[in-house]
Motif scaffolding. Structure first.
Motif, PDB file in Angstrom:
ATOM      1  N   THR A  61     -16.137 -70.676  98.881  1.00  0.00           N
ATOM      2  CA  THR A  61     -17.461 -71.279  99.106  1.00  0.00           C
ATOM      3  C   THR A  61     -18.345 -71.185  97.874  1.00  0.00           C
ATOM      4  O   THR A  61     -19.495 -71.600  97.922  1.00  0.00           O
ATOM      5  CB  THR A  61     -18.197 -70.568 100.256  1.00  0.00           C
ATOM      6  OG1 THR A  61     -18.374 -69.194  99.898  1.00  0.00           O
ATOM      7  CG2 THR A  61     -17.418 -70.654 101.543  1.00  0.00           C
TER       8      THR A  61
ATOM      9  N   GLN B 151     -21.810 -69.658  98.222  1.00  0.00           N
ATOM     10  CA  GLN B 151     -22.911 -70.358  98.883  1.00  0.00           C
ATOM     11  C   GLN B 151     -22.671 -70.331 100.395  1.00  0.00           C
ATOM     12  O   GLN B 151     -21.540 -70.143 100.833  1.00  0.00           O
ATOM     13  CB  GLN B 151     -22.947 -71.826  98.439  1.00  0.00           C
ATOM     14  CG  GLN B 151     -22.972 -72.033  96.942  1.00  0.00           C
ATOM     15  CD  GLN B 151     -24.303 -71.641  96.346  1.00  0.00           C
ATOM     16  OE1 GLN B 151     -25.339 -72.022  96.879  1.00  0.00           O
ATOM     17  NE2 GLN B 151     -24.285 -70.860  95.286  1.00  0.00           N
TER      18      GLN B 151
ATOM     19  N   CYS C 295     -15.278 -75.351 106.627  1.00  0.00           N
ATOM     20  CA  CYS C 295     -16.553 -75.963 106.257  1.00  0.00           C
ATOM     21  C   CYS C 295     -16.479 -76.619 104.889  1.00  0.00           C
ATOM     22  O   CYS C 295     -17.045 -77.693 104.676  1.00  0.00           O
ATOM     23  CB  CYS C 295     -17.666 -74.917 106.287  1.00  0.00           C
ATOM     24  SG  CYS C 295     -18.092 -74.451 107.960  1.00  0.00           S
ATOM     25  N   THR C 296     -15.771 -75.974 103.936  1.00  0.00           N
ATOM     26  CA  THR C 296     -15.652 -76.598 102.623  1.00  0.00           C
ATOM     27  C   THR C 296     -14.894 -77.912 102.730  1.00  0.00           C
ATOM     28  O   THR C 296     -15.285 -78.928 102.125  1.00  0.00           O
ATOM     29  CB  THR C 296     -14.901 -75.657 101.653  1.00  0.00           C
ATOM     30  OG1 THR C 296     -15.446 -74.355 101.793  1.00  0.00           O
ATOM     31  CG2 THR C 296     -15.050 -76.105 100.227  1.00  0.00           C
TER      32      THR C 296
ATOM     33  N   ALA D  16     -17.149 -80.474 104.393  1.00  0.00           N
ATOM     34  CA  ALA D  16     -18.277 -80.866 103.545  1.00  0.00           C
ATOM     35  C   ALA D  16     -17.842 -81.767 102.399  1.00  0.00           C
ATOM     36  O   ALA D  16     -18.614 -82.596 101.926  1.00  0.00           O
ATOM     37  CB  ALA D  16     -18.978 -79.621 103.006  1.00  0.00           C
ATOM     38  N   THR D  17     -16.589 -81.599 101.937  1.00  0.00           N
ATOM     39  CA  THR D  17     -16.148 -82.418 100.804  1.00  0.00           C
ATOM     40  C   THR D  17     -15.379 -83.667 101.249  1.00  0.00           C
ATOM     41  O   THR D  17     -14.886 -84.413 100.413  1.00  0.00           O
ATOM     42  CB  THR D  17     -15.237 -81.591  99.869  1.00  0.00           C
ATOM     43  OG1 THR D  17     -14.184 -81.029 100.664  1.00  0.00           O
ATOM     44  CG2 THR D  17     -15.996 -80.475  99.182  1.00  0.00           C
TER      45      THR D  17
ATOM     46  N   ILE E 287     -22.119 -72.677 103.128  1.00  0.00           N
ATOM     47  CA  ILE E 287     -21.816 -74.106 103.237  1.00  0.00           C
ATOM     48  C   ILE E 287     -22.263 -74.584 104.622  1.00  0.00           C
ATOM     49  O   ILE E 287     -21.751 -74.119 105.635  1.00  0.00           O
ATOM     50  CB  ILE E 287     -20.303 -74.348 103.102  1.00  0.00           C
ATOM     51  CG1 ILE E 287     -19.746 -73.666 101.861  1.00  0.00           C
ATOM     52  CG2 ILE E 287     -19.996 -75.836 103.121  1.00  0.00           C
ATOM     53  CD1 ILE E 287     -19.908 -74.399 100.593  1.00  0.00           C
ATOM     54  N   THR E 288     -23.208 -75.512 104.669  1.00  0.00           N
ATOM     55  CA  THR E 288     -23.605 -76.042 105.968  1.00  0.00           C
ATOM     56  C   THR E 288     -22.940 -77.397 106.180  1.00  0.00           C
ATOM     57  O   THR E 288     -22.753 -78.163 105.242  1.00  0.00           O
ATOM     58  CB  THR E 288     -25.128 -76.215 106.058  1.00  0.00           C
ATOM     59  OG1 THR E 288     -25.534 -77.005 104.956  1.00  0.00           O
ATOM     60  CG2 THR E 288     -25.833 -74.883 106.012  1.00  0.00           C
TER      61      THR E 288
ATOM     62  N   ALA F  29     -22.122 -73.546 109.920  1.00  0.00           N
ATOM     63  CA  ALA F  29     -22.158 -73.062 108.541  1.00  0.00           C
ATOM     64  C   ALA F  29     -21.087 -72.010 108.328  1.00  0.00           C
ATOM     65  O   ALA F  29     -20.649 -71.353 109.270  1.00  0.00           O
ATOM     66  CB  ALA F  29     -23.522 -72.461 108.234  1.00  0.00           C
TER      67      ALA F  29
END
Lengths: 391, 344
Positions: A164, A167, A101-102, A105-106, A169-170, A259
């Motif tokens: 994460t 957090q 997810c990280t 997301a990035t 992460i969604t 998430a």
């Protein structure tokens, strides 16, 4: 199950004896009892219907929700067969979700398929590293598996939170989401992945000598090494495979909810997976395993959870319910408990045939995934131990 | 089998041989103590490092706070030590802790008197442990599985009692919770919890090293079949260890309810791992037969120091605790491995 019946029929006589002696009998009975209970409460329980391109029904839900545990349990089965245990899978699940997810997301374009592919492959690569680490501690340094993996179990969630930043992460990536919630050929993707891995492992280990090698390392690593097996490589491989399974399960869990939750993803999954393996008749003492048993065990656990919700037991009580079922299944499997029952039943008849207790035909526990997996050496070991214990 | 064979293993040997074996015995003893000494050195080093970095870290009160904050974990770890010494494992302790705190809070709310509640909780814990021990020993089901079921059962029973936290309003419990002694001759204050924890440690040391039961526990951990063949009461020692573990978990639950003045079903979630980590860091082998209760106490102090250091540091986030504990576990496990290899 059906393959097992088939195998029993092939051998002709002693079908009943074989069925009652099988390690799979009690877990299968437990599963059937749970399904009957559910059907009694909710007559539509067993029905499955096609809506659009998807299959709907309680059974599909059970399989889908049980897919991560099943996958982790398949990896765990091989580890336990080598007389090991992998406590770190829950942490690996959390790390896999966190990394994927990280990474997604990035990414420059968080919803593109390529971001998902990069994220998932990074996560799986990390899992392989974690598995190599566990395998290194167990096979090279020679630490007991329960402690070696306890290290990662303790530190792993910390590492996931580090990734994460504590957090949740969604992500919003359709490709990633498909791994956890998608459908292919009417079936949810998680089911296909887990059952696919199960079948692949069954074929690979039972159609080749690999399964025997794994069991032989579980019986005696040193003797296996002297017999020309690469014990160390085999040990290393099973831990890497277990971490990889946990990683894929982590991707499923994260993808299903879009998430990564470093605190709660895969919480208790190591316990559920070990339970599934042991309910399925694989001994924690190593040296034998049953993938069919693991499948049944994982389904028992998931059906149990579903039953609790569907028959209206308050969710708070579900843990108690689970504990009671686990205790009953294990008592039913315990030769001592059955010995007690049999002796009590036999006493009035005064018949002295020593059919009770733990003596079973070799190979019963090896299950249905191929006929090669019996290890007669192992059969007598627990028996001897009991006799010493009673002396 | 006569007892003097067991009590005088070196006395029957010749003079020259006895000298060699005495030297070896001393070496053995030294390597047996080495993990505990290493834990002690680590603890002192960490505390010293903290004192150098932070002005107020080195005060006696910070040291006393280690005991105040971790009294429940000390008691929990003592119980687990017994079980691990027999070669077993008890995963249920943290759930039994939560259940004990829950039962205490609920029965106080129902109007039971404080002494009755204390007795009831202790009996509950001991019975829970005994039952687990009986199942493990007589049905020969792996301790891992039985206590895992115990973990689910106790945690589930907490939810059955109440999903929400129950506050404790009983005057006796509140009085104990707010009690505070200043140790004579110092300005250091401790709570009754600390005294209870220290008492439990002392009783455990006596029980393990000065009684027949304690010797049997070590013997069972060293080799169950051998212990049985020697005619030792293996069943009593094994079941007893689980009973003690359950009892310690119940005491620990009471300490926790004094500390937090409430019962909550999520109390000490994952606490069994902390307890096992403390025991392993304290030098006890998970394969059984080797270890000391005082080592477990040191293990808890090390864990507590890590937490204190991280909170003093301020900039480090709480998850570093987990990573540090994992790294320490690794360090000690490898150390033990090296020692065991050298000895064999």
């Amino acid at each position: 199950m059906s393959a097992q019946q088939l195998a029993a029929e092939e051998r002709g006589p002693g079908l009943v004896a074989r069925a009652t002696g099988s390690r799979l009998l009690w877990p299968v009975l437990a599963l059937v009892a749970l399904l009957v209970l559910n059907t009694a409460v909710n007559p539509g329980f067993l029905s499955v219907e096609v809506r659009g391109d998807r299959l709907y029904g309680s059974l599909v839900d059970i399989l889908k929700n049980g897919a991560p545990v099943l996958l982790v349990a398949v990896g765990m089965t091989l580890v336990i067969a080598t007389r090991g245990i992998d406590l770190s899978v829950g942490a690996v699940v959390a790390i896999a979700g966190a990394v994927a997810c990280t990474s997604v997301a990035t990414a420059p374009d968080p919803s593109s398929p390529s971001a998902a592919v990069v994220g998932m492959s990074t996560a799986l690569a990390v899992c392989v590293l974690l598995g190599l680490w566990n395998g290194f501690l167990v096979s090279v340094v020679g630490i007991q598996p329960i402690i070696a993996t306890l290290v990662l179990m303790t530190a792993g969630r910390g590492i996931a939170m580090l990734i994460t930043d504590a957090q949740i992460i969604t992500v919003n990536n359709p490709t990633l989401n498909a791994v956890g919630a998608g459908f292919v050929l009417l079936l949810p993707v998680p089911i296909l992945i887990s059952v696919g891995v199960l079948v692949a492992v069954a074929l690979l280990t039972r159609r080749t000598a690999l399964g025997l090698f794994v069991e032989s390392v579980g019986i005696n690593p040193e003797a296996s090494r002297l017999a020309g097996l690469r014990s160390r490589t085999i040990l290393w491989t099973v831990y890497v495979f277990s971490a990889l399974c946990a990683g894929v399960a982590g991707l499923m869990i994260a993808a299903n909810v879009n998430a990564a939750d470093a605190n709660n993803a895969g919480l208790w999954i190591e316990l559920d997976a070990i339970l599934a393996v042991v309910i399925g008749g694989t001994s924690l003492a190593g040296g034998r395993y049953s993938l069919a048993g693991t499948l049944v065990g994982a389904m028992v656990i998931q059906t149990l959870t579903t039953t609790v919700y569907s028959i209206g037991v308050p969710p708070e009580v579900s843990l108690v319910f689970k504990a009671v079922v686990v205790i009953l299944v294990f008592l039913a499997q315990s030769p001592q408990a059955r010995g007690l029952l049999v002796r009590r039943r036999r006493r009035p008849a005064a018949a002295g045939s020593p059919r009770g207790g733990g003596r079973r035909a070799p190979g019963d526990g090896a299950g249905s995934s191929g006929g090669t997996g019996s290890t007669p050496v192992r059969e007598d070991a627990p028996q001897e131990h009991q006799e010493v214990g009673r002396a | 089998m006569s007892t003097d064979v067991r009590t005088q293993p070196t006395g029957v040997a010749g003079a020259g041989a006895s000298r060699a074996s005495a030297a070896r015995g001393w070496l053995d003893a030294r390597s047996r103590f080495l993990p505990v000494v290493a834990t002690f050195v680590l603890f002192v080093a960490m505390f010293a490092a903290g004192s150098l970095r932070h002005e107020n870290f080195g005060s006696p009160q910070v040291f006393a706070n280690l005991f105040i904050d971790n009294a429940y974990l000390v008691v929990l770890a003592v119980g687990v030590t017994f079980v691990i010494l027999t070669g077993g494992i008890d995963l249920s302790v943290a759930s039994v802790l939560a259940l004990s705190a829950m039962v205490a809070a609920a029965s106080l709310e129902a109007g039971w008197s404080a002494p009755l509640v204390v007795v009831a909780v202790l009996v509950l814990g001991a019975v829970f442990g005994t039952l687990q021990g009986l199942v493990i020993h007589f049905f020969q089901i792996q301790p891992f599985i039985v206590t895992l079921a115990g973990l689910f059962l106790a945690r589930g029973l907490c939810y059955v009692i109440s999903v929400d936290a129950i506050a404790i309003a009983d005057p006796t419990f509140r009085a104990v919770a707010s009690a505070y002694f200043v140790l004579p001759g110092t300005s250091v204050g401790v709570t009754p919890n600390v005294l209870v924890a220290v008492a439990v440690v002392l009783v455990a040391v006596v029980l393990l090293h000065l009684t027949r039961f304690g010797r049997t526990v070590y013997a069972v951990g060293g080799g169950e079949s051998s212990a049985t063949l020697m005619g030792l009461p293996v069943a009593r020692a094994k079941v007893g260890a689980y009973a003690i573990s359950g009892l310690c978990a119940a005491i620990s639950g009471l300490l926790f309810s004094f500390y937090s003045l409430s019962g909550y079903s999520l109390t000490a979630l994952g606490g069994e791992l902390d307890a096992i980590a403390a025991v392993v860091i304290g030098g006890t082998l998970l394969s059984g037969g080797v270890g000391f209760v005082l080592g477990s106490l040191l293990g808890v102090l090390v864990l507590g120091t890590i937490q204190t250091l991280i909170s003093f540091e301020g900039t480090l986030s709480s998850w570093w605790t987990k990573i540090f504990v994992g790294a320490l576990l690794l360090l000690f496990v490898v150390l033990q491995r090296v020692l065991v290899r050298r000895r064999s």
